[in-house]
Design a protein around this motif. Structure first.
Motif, mmCIF file in Angstrom:
data_model
loop_
_atom_site.group_PDB
_atom_site.id
_atom_site.type_symbol
_atom_site.label_atom_id
_atom_site.label_comp_id
_atom_site.label_asym_id
_atom_site.label_seq_id
_atom_site.Cartn_x
_atom_site.Cartn_y
_atom_site.Cartn_z
ATOM 1 N N ARG A 1 -6.804 2.707 -5.854
ATOM 2 C CA ARG A 1 -5.316 2.986 -6.587
ATOM 3 C C ARG A 1 -4.870 4.318 -6.153
ATOM 4 N N ARG A 2 -5.702 5.481 -6.035
ATOM 5 C CA ARG A 2 -5.286 6.576 -5.642
ATOM 6 C C ARG A 2 -5.209 6.566 -4.232
ATOM 7 N N ALA A 3 -5.947 6.086 -3.418
ATOM 8 C CA ALA A 3 -5.542 6.037 -1.943
ATOM 9 C C ALA A 3 -4.285 5.078 -1.790
ATOM 10 N N LEU A 4 -3.909 4.123 -2.509
ATOM 11 C CA LEU A 4 -2.762 3.131 -2.228
ATOM 12 C C LEU A 4 -1.615 3.838 -2.812
ATOM 13 N N SER A 5 -1.715 4.821 -3.743
ATOM 14 C CA SER A 5 -0.703 5.461 -4.156
ATOM 15 C C SER A 5 -0.228 6.630 -2.833
ATOM 16 N N ASP A 6 -1.084 7.114 -2.390
ATOM 17 C CA ASP A 6 -1.124 7.895 -1.176
ATOM 18 C C ASP A 6 -0.346 7.123 -0.104
ATOM 19 N N TYR A 7 -0.824 6.145 0.161
ATOM 20 C CA TYR A 7 -0.205 5.201 1.207
ATOM 21 C C TYR A 7 1.250 4.898 0.777
ATOM 22 N N VAL A 8 1.720 4.669 -0.314
ATOM 23 C CA VAL A 8 2.958 4.558 -0.582
ATOM 24 C C VAL A 8 4.004 5.779 -0.367
ATOM 25 N N GLN A 9 3.365 6.746 -0.637
ATOM 26 C CA GLN A 9 3.928 8.155 -0.581
ATOM 27 C C GLN A 9 4.023 8.364 0.865
ATOM 28 N N SER A 10 3.100 8.134 1.653
ATOM 29 C CA SER A 10 3.471 8.337 3.126
ATOM 30 C C SER A 10 4.272 7.576 3.816
ATOM 31 N N GLN A 11 4.561 6.396 3.139
ATOM 32 C CA GLN A 11 5.712 5.572 3.496
ATOM 33 C C GLN A 11 7.121 5.876 3.147
ATOM 34 N N LEU A 12 6.986 6.277 2.022
ATOM 35 C CA LEU A 12 8.570 6.731 1.451
ATOM 36 C C LEU A 12 8.655 8.528 2.159
ATOM 37 N N ASN A 13 7.805 8.976 2.604
ATOM 38 C CA ASN A 13 7.959 10.076 3.451
ATOM 39 C C ASN A 13 8.624 9.982 4.844
ATOM 40 N N ASN A 14 8.344 8.663 5.137
ATOM 41 C CA ASN A 14 8.964 8.274 6.492
ATOM 42 C C ASN A 14 9.758 7.120 6.305
ATOM 43 N N SER A 15 10.596 6.962 5.069
ATOM 44 C CA SER A 15 11.290 5.847 5.027
ATOM 45 C C SER A 15 12.628 5.925 5.753
ATOM 46 N N ASP A 16 12.697 7.181 6.556
ATOM 47 C CA ASP A 16 13.915 6.866 7.607
ATOM 48 C C ASP A 16 13.803 6.114 8.645
ATOM 49 N N ARG A 17 12.425 5.428 8.907
ATOM 50 C CA ARG A 17 12.156 4.632 9.749
ATOM 51 C C ARG A 17 11.955 3.206 9.225
ATOM 52 N N PRO A 18 12.566 2.041 10.336
ATOM 53 C CA PRO A 18 12.459 0.800 9.954
ATOM 54 C C PRO A 18 10.879 0.341 9.787
ATOM 55 N N GLU A 19 10.018 0.831 10.312
ATOM 56 C CA GLU A 19 8.459 0.657 10.160
ATOM 57 C C GLU A 19 8.022 0.822 8.912
ATOM 58 N N LEU B 1 -4.735 4.575 4.526
ATOM 59 C CA LEU B 1 -4.502 3.473 5.538
ATOM 60 C C LEU B 1 -5.548 2.415 5.368
ATOM 61 N N THR B 2 -6.794 2.727 4.969
ATOM 62 C CA THR B 2 -7.718 1.669 4.469
ATOM 63 C C THR B 2 -7.068 0.863 3.104
ATOM 64 N N ALA B 3 -6.610 1.507 2.306
ATOM 65 C CA ALA B 3 -6.380 0.920 1.073
ATOM 66 C C ALA B 3 -5.062 0.189 1.111
ATOM 67 N N SER B 4 -4.217 0.542 2.208
ATOM 68 C CA SER B 4 -3.027 -0.478 2.663
ATOM 69 C C SER B 4 -3.579 -1.580 3.138
ATOM 70 N N GLN B 5 -4.886 -1.954 3.657
ATOM 71 C CA GLN B 5 -5.382 -3.232 4.225
ATOM 72 C C GLN B 5 -5.987 -4.058 3.011
ATOM 73 N N LEU B 6 -6.173 -3.473 1.864
ATOM 74 C CA LEU B 6 -6.990 -4.307 1.071
ATOM 75 C C LEU B 6 -6.028 -4.636 -0.117
ATOM 76 N N SER B 7 -6.605 -5.629 -1.019
ATOM 77 C CA SER B 7 -5.985 -6.106 -2.264
ATOM 78 C C SER B 7 -6.997 -5.719 -3.189
ATOM 79 N N GLU B 8 -6.271 -5.329 -4.414
ATOM 80 C CA GLU B 8 -7.297 -5.089 -5.555
ATOM 81 C C GLU B 8 -7.959 -6.188 -5.899
#
Length: 742
Positions: free
Chosen positions: A559-577, A537-544
């Motif tokens: 980069r690792r944390a942002l990759s995790d963040y993207v994965q979390s959103q793909l996990n829940n990509s059945d949701r519009p958020e 969540l922290t990485a999602s709010q930052l820019s490199e």
């Protein structure tokens, strides 16, 4: 509108047929062996579990499991007549489907058992949907044994987000992982299809203890040397704690710190909390914050004093309590296998609190045996959800009618004494027990929510006070950016380094409210957090580019944390958020075509979802396509429940096009709506003044200042507008009010 990373909504609600779900063979499911194997040795625990709410959390529909009447009985809801009947061995309902037409559907599964039972219906794409007409399983004497609708006051039709066929009644996302064991959602975004699996249909032994194959093998081999007997964690305490009441006070002697009970509490909290599943595959040993993002004391979920408001499922209340901080945990009151209380009535409290001190009229002020003499009615007031389900607040708080007078929060006294005032209740309690504590975190949270002049100081004080509940301090952290100064920035920086995961989560959430150039200062510590949910969540709010060049480890962690963040959103990509979050991520990466496709997918999947229209229009504006953006916003006006954000964005777009008269209509609609924010009101007033309607602008601001009495922008505008009309006395009055907010 400023681009922001939209966080997942903290959703959880109590909500596939056999073909909708891929049921795993328990023996092949990542070491899960099944409850029947556990029963071979643990017969007494297994017997307690049988007939529990966990054992009946979800069951295939059968004559033994279906409790509702399916004997050709009808139920009418705003002109739609549904019929419940049998077709051979199958239980059927004829009701309005996704197209609004009456259709026959077989019931695939039962969901829950008391005080209501829901029914799951198989739909295309591996989906199970929870029917909104449910069976009240309470006795007839209690008003039960009837069909009723979960939304009795609103005509929910096909296409509505709350219709039983809609996204917000989808079992796969909403609550499947809390009603079955080792559930894997397995959503495929490209196919828009679920391949959801489980090891057991209900909440069985391994849902709490973890996979048992290693344990079973070790016991069969006579190997007693493995840590936790082959499990990944032990839910029992290292040392048994006996709670002896102090004969002088009647209260139990001080116990351990709350941390000692964390393994059990975080295992229970994986389901018994208001949270979002960010990363799938959770096991009990993983803890809460590796997979789940729990809600804080947010408005709409909790009152400012932490009392339950929305459906929040225990954890967020319990961690506020003095009992949690003394080391009490769930199994001190509840049998973990049957789920029943360990003793009836006041006796469960009497395990630790001396009955001769507390279960007497001198303490509670009510006749012996009356409702008011029950500990829970004063210290755990309930609220009814889903029509019939009364759930108790687990913060074990002392009633505070004085806070009702100050802040408008409810209190347990007036929940029963409805004919009395909060002032009466406050006087009775003060006479009986003395003056209440003046220092309550509610004062800071209320100030932070509504813009009190003391907000910054109160929030900072709460954040630094480690005697206060961590969840309250974390909530204060999320509110502090709205009042940030050089002094309080130090407090926010300290919070970002907290070892407490709740406070660290608050700091990660707070980043999104800060200007982007300041985020690295407060965000870098979160990249080092050991909890995957917090670091991602922290990485999602930052820019490199904004991160420091040295040490290089910072960018590697980012980069690792942002990759995790993207994965979390793909996990829940059945949701519009999540689709919006992915669009934002791709936009920042410069992949504009992909970004746009995700924004449009969000609208396609959830036409009711207001932020999708607003963010897509902003994306199109930045791409020089304001004309397309206007069409997107106009389409959204008729599709969403709350059009105010769209009205506001459309008004700003028209201002940019120089169409001020047309813009004022939309800005006015946004400012005058029930969900109007202070920003909508201020912008509308400025637009009125710019069009020469200064008097009208002042009237709008004066109405707005009643709702937002300490809004600096509105007060400053009132000073300026009155001065422009030569009304110096009125300008001076608002100037004084403005000074008081600084």
């Amino acid at each position: 509108m400023t681009r922001t990373v939209l966080l997942l909504l903290l959703l959880c609600a109590s909500f596939p047929a056999q073909n909708a779900v891929n049921v795993l063979d328990a023996s092949g499911a990542a070491g899960y062996v099944g409850a029947a194997v556990c029963a071979g040795c643990h017969q007494s625990e297994y017997a307690l579990w049988q007939d529990s709410h966990h054992e009946k959390a979800m069951q295939p529909a059968s004559p033994e499991t279906v409790l509702g009447r399916f004997d050709d009985v009808s139920f009418e809801y705003f002109g739609v007549e549904s019929r419940f009947f049998r077709r051979g061995d199958r239980f059927m309902v004829r009701t309005d489907g996704p197209d609004g037409e009456l259709t026959d559907y077989p019931i695939a599964y039962t969901f829950g058992v008391y005080p209501l039972q829901q029914y799951l219906i198989e739909m295309p794409g591996g989906r199970l949907q929870a029917l909104s007409i449910v069976w009240d399983t309470r006795s007839s004497e209690m008003g039960g044994q009837r069909w009723y609708h979960l939304y009795p006051d609103d005509p929910i039709r096909a296409g509505d987000e709350l219709h039983w066929t809609g996204l917000n009644q989808n079992w796969n996302f909403m609550c499947a992982d809390c009603h079955s064991t080792h559930l894997q959602k397995n959503y495929d975004l490209k196919l828009d299809r679920y391949n959801t699996t489980w090891s057991e249909v209900n909440v069985a032994c391994e849902a709490c203890h973890g996979p048992g194959q290693v344990h079973v093998s070790a016991m069969e081999d006579g190997n007693r040397s493995l840590p936790f007997s082959g499990f990944e964690l032990a839910l029992s305490r290292a040392k048994t704690k006996d709670w002896f009441p102090d004969p002088q006070t009647g209260s139990p002697t001080p116990g351990r710190s709350g941390a000692a009970s964390q393994p059990e509490l975080e295992t229970c909290a994986q389901c018994h909390s208001r949270r979002v599943t960010q990363f799938h595959g959770a096991r009990p040993a993983d803890g809460l914050f590796q997979h789940f993002m729990p809600a804080l004391l947010d408005e709409g979920l909790y009152h400012a004093d932490g009392q339950i408001d929305g459906e929040v499922f225990v954890y967020g209340s319990f961690v506020q309590s003095a009992m949690f901080h003394a080391g009490v945990t769930c199994s001190d009151c509840h049998n973990p296998h049957s789920l029943s209380l360990k003793a009836p009535g006041n006796a469960v409290c009497g395990q630790c609190h001396l009955p001769t001190t507390f279960a007497v009229e001198k303490h509670h002020g009510h006749p012996e045996g009356s409702a008011g003499a029950q500990c829970v009615n004063c210290h755990m007031p309930d609220k009814v959800y889903m029509g019939v389900d009364a759930r108790r607040d687990h913060s074990f708080r002392v009633p505070r009618p004085d806070l009702s007078l100050q802040l408008g929060v409810p209190n347990a006294c007036n929940q029963c004494h409805t004919d009395k005032t909060a002032e009466w209740a406050a006087n009775v309690l003060e006479t009986r027990h003395g003056a209440p504590d003046e220092d309550h975190f509610a004062l800071a949270l209320q100030a932070g929510r509504y813009g009190s002049p003391q907000a910054e100081a109160l929030l900072a004080q709460l954040i630094l006070d480690t005697t206060q509940p961590a969840i309250a301090r974390a909530t204060a952290v999320t509110l502090l950016p709205g009042y940030l100064s050089r002094q309080s920035a130090v407090v926010l920086h300290q919070a970002s380094r907290s070892d407490d995961p709740l406070v660290a989560l608050g700091a990660a959430r707070a980043l999104g409210s800060l200007p982007e150039e300041y985020r690295p200062m407060f965000g870098v510590p979160g990249l080092y957090d050991q909890h995957r949910v917090i670091s991602s969540l922290t990485a999602s709010q930052l820019s490199e580019p904004a991160l420091p060049e040295r040490p290089t480890e910072v960018r590697e962690r980012y980069r690792r944390a942002l990759s995790d963040y993207v994965q979390s959103q793909l996990n829940n990509s059945d949701r519009p958020e999540s689709l919006l979050n992915l669009g934002e991520y791709l936009w920042r990466k410069g992949e504009v075509d992909k970004a746009e496709s995700y924004y449009r997918k969000a609208i396609e999947r959830a036409p009711y979802y207001t932020p999708a229209y607003v963010n897509l229009a902003e994306f199109l504006r930045a791409d020089g396509r304001d004309g397309e953006g206007r069409q997107v916003l106009e389409n959204g006006l008729t599709a969403v429940r709350d059009p105010a954000p769209i009205e506001h964005s459309l008004g700003l777009l028209l201002v940019r096009e120089g169409k001020l008269a047309e813009a004022l209509n939309h800005l006015g609609s946004a400012a005058e709506g029930g969900s109007a924010t202070d920003r909508y009101i201020y912008v509308y007033a400025v637009a009125l003044e710019s069009s020469g309607q200064t008097r009208e602008a002042i009237a709008v601001l004066e109405q707005g200042i009643e709702k937002f009495p300490n809004n600096r922008d509105m007060l400053s505008a009132l000073v300026s507008f009155h001065r422009s009309l030569g009304e110096t006395d009125k300008a001076r009055n608002y100037e004084q009010r403005l000074q008081q907010t600084l």
